[in-house]
Design a protein around this motif. Sequence first.
Motif, PDB file in Angstrom:
ATOM      1  N   ALA A   1       0.848  -1.192   0.000  1.00  0.00           N
ATOM      2  CA  ALA A   1       0.000   0.000   0.000  1.00  0.00           C
ATOM      3  C   ALA A   1       0.884   1.242   0.000  1.00  0.00           C
ATOM      4  O   ALA A   1       1.918   1.284   0.665  1.00  0.00           O
ATOM      5  N   SER A   2       0.471   2.241  -0.753  1.00  0.00           N
ATOM      6  CA  SER A   2       1.212   3.503  -0.766  1.00  0.00           C
ATOM      7  C   SER A   2       1.012   4.200   0.582  1.00  0.00           C
ATOM      8  O   SER A   2       0.107   3.859   1.357  1.00  0.00           O
ATOM      9  N   ARG A   3       1.841   5.177   0.841  1.00  0.00           N
ATOM     10  CA  ARG A   3       1.732   5.964   2.076  1.00  0.00           C
ATOM     11  C   ARG A   3       0.341   6.598   2.160  1.00  0.00           C
ATOM     12  O   ARG A   3      -0.300   6.592   3.205  1.00  0.00           O
ATOM     13  N   GLU A   4      -0.132   7.146   1.041  1.00  0.00           N
ATOM     14  CA  GLU A   4      -1.437   7.789   1.011  1.00  0.00           C
ATOM     15  C   GLU A   4      -2.555   6.801   1.322  1.00  0.00           C
ATOM     16  O   GLU A   4      -3.482   7.106   2.049  1.00  0.00           O
ATOM     17  N   THR A   5      -2.449   5.594   0.749  1.00  0.00           N
ATOM     18  CA  THR A   5      -3.473   4.573   0.992  1.00  0.00           C
ATOM     19  C   THR A   5      -3.488   4.162   2.456  1.00  0.00           C
ATOM     20  O   THR A   5      -4.550   4.033   3.066  1.00  0.00           O
TER      21      THR A   5
END
Length: 134
Positions: free
Chosen positions: A36-40
Motif C-alpha cells: 500500500a502507498s503511504r497515502e493509501t
Amino acid sequence: MKEALARSGALGQVRGRVRAEVFAALDDPGEPRPAASRETLLLNELIREYLQFHRYNSSASVFLAESGQPEIPLDRDFLAKELHVVEDPSSRSVPLLYGILTQLLQGNEEKGLPMPPGGPLVAPSKWTTSKPSH
C-alpha cells in the motif's frame, strides 16, 4: 424472531460478521498483497477510525479484511502529524476526518464557493491544518 433481531440491530451485526468471515476465508494468504502507498495507508486509517468511532463494527471488520490494513492502528498523534492537522482538546474526541472536512468546508467558504444545500455538513470548529514545513 427475524423482526426482533432486526429491530435490535443484532441481525445486521451477524450479517456483517458473516461477510467478514467469508472475505477472510476467500482471501488467499499465500498470495501477497501489493504494498500500500503511504497515502493509501493514511486514508485507510482515517476510514478505520471513523468506522470504529461510530461503532460500524461489521463494516470495519469487512474493511480491514479487504484492505489488508495492519491489525494495530496507527497512533493518532502520528496520523495527525503526517496529515498536518493541529488539534485542540475538543477535537480529540471525534475522528480526524471531521477536522479535515471542517477545514475543507471553511476553505471553500473563504474562496466564495457555494456551501452544500442546507448549510455546512458539520458545525464549525477550532480545528486547523498547518502548512507543511519545507
